[in-house]
Design a protein around this motif. Structure first.
Motif, PDB file in Angstrom:
ATOM      1  N   ILE A  81      48.056  24.700  46.651  1.00  0.00           N
ATOM      2  CA  ILE A  81      47.793  25.253  45.315  1.00  0.00           C
ATOM      3  C   ILE A  81      47.521  26.895  45.422  1.00  0.00           C
ATOM      4  CG2 ILE A  81      47.339  23.459  43.986  1.00  0.00           C
ATOM      5  CD1 ILE A  81      44.573  23.863  44.550  1.00  0.00           C
ATOM      6  N   ASP A  82      47.697  27.338  46.816  1.00  0.00           N
ATOM      7  CA  ASP A  82      47.566  28.707  47.317  1.00  0.00           C
ATOM      8  C   ASP A  82      46.143  29.210  46.623  1.00  0.00           C
ATOM      9  OD1 ASP A  82      48.093  31.116  48.430  1.00  0.00           O
ATOM     10  OD2 ASP A  82      49.301  31.798  46.964  1.00  0.00           O
ATOM     11  N   ALA A  83      45.204  28.486  46.689  1.00  0.00           N
ATOM     12  CA  ALA A  83      43.827  28.982  46.427  1.00  0.00           C
ATOM     13  C   ALA A  83      42.978  29.224  47.181  1.00  0.00           C
ATOM     14  CB  ALA A  83      43.320  27.664  45.491  1.00  0.00           C
ATOM     15  N   ASP A  84      42.054  30.283  47.195  1.00  0.00           N
ATOM     16  CA  ASP A  84      41.147  30.638  48.054  1.00  0.00           C
ATOM     17  C   ASP A  84      39.514  30.664  47.503  1.00  0.00           C
ATOM     18  OD1 ASP A  84      42.623  31.412  50.474  1.00  0.00           O
ATOM     19  OD2 ASP A  84      43.677  32.653  48.775  1.00  0.00           O
ATOM     20  N   VAL A  85      38.423  30.448  48.122  1.00  0.00           N
ATOM     21  CA  VAL A  85      37.290  30.433  48.000  1.00  0.00           C
ATOM     22  C   VAL A  85      36.441  30.932  48.954  1.00  0.00           C
ATOM     23  CG1 VAL A  85      35.090  29.114  47.474  1.00  0.00           C
ATOM     24  CG2 VAL A  85      37.337  28.300  46.277  1.00  0.00           C
TER      25      VAL A  85
END
Length: 135
Positions: A81-85
């Motif tokens: 989902i091309d998400a970063d944290v």
């Protein structure tokens, strides 16, 4: 020679940073709780419901299951989902951008119900309710 000195100084600074600033050493998704579980370099373990995290809300279980830790351990990435944290954000309870978090707090605050709020709504309703938008 100067490059070797700079390189050595950078490696020493990195080693000091990694020894003193907690970073992720493992991360996994707990399906039954829809939670992210992260273990830090200092032994601290934390679990955060993924639906509290801005880019992970509503993501599928399969998308959430694939987590990558950045090389320095300061971030987590979900490639599907091309998400970063950021790990530091998790440590400090920052689960999204400033504007997104303000909207989340406003949503929760606006949904609170108290006797005073109900009484004010009744008084406002007796006056005809909210004024119409003129535009």
């Amino acid at each position: 020679m100067a490059n070797d000195v700079n390189y050595q100084a950078a490696r020493e600074a990195d080693a000091l940073h990694r020894a003193t600033v907690p970073h992720a050493v493992s991360a996994r998704f707990i399906r039954t709780r829809r939670a992210l579980h992260v273990t830090l370099s200092n032994g601290v373990e934390m679990s955060v419901p993924v639906d509290l995290l801005q880019d992970l809300q509503g993501a599928s279980l399969n998308d959430l299951a694939e987590i990558e830790i950045t090389p320095l351990g300061n971030g987590l990435h979900w490639p599907r989902i091309d998400a970063d944290v950021l790990v530091e954000g998790l440590i400090h309870g920052i689960y999204g951008s400033r504007s997104w978090m303000a909207a989340q707090m406003g949503r929760v605050g606006g949904s609170s119900a108290s006797q005073a709020k109900a009484a004010a709504a009744r008084r406002n309703g007796a006056k005809g309710g909210r004024p119409r938008n003129v535009a």
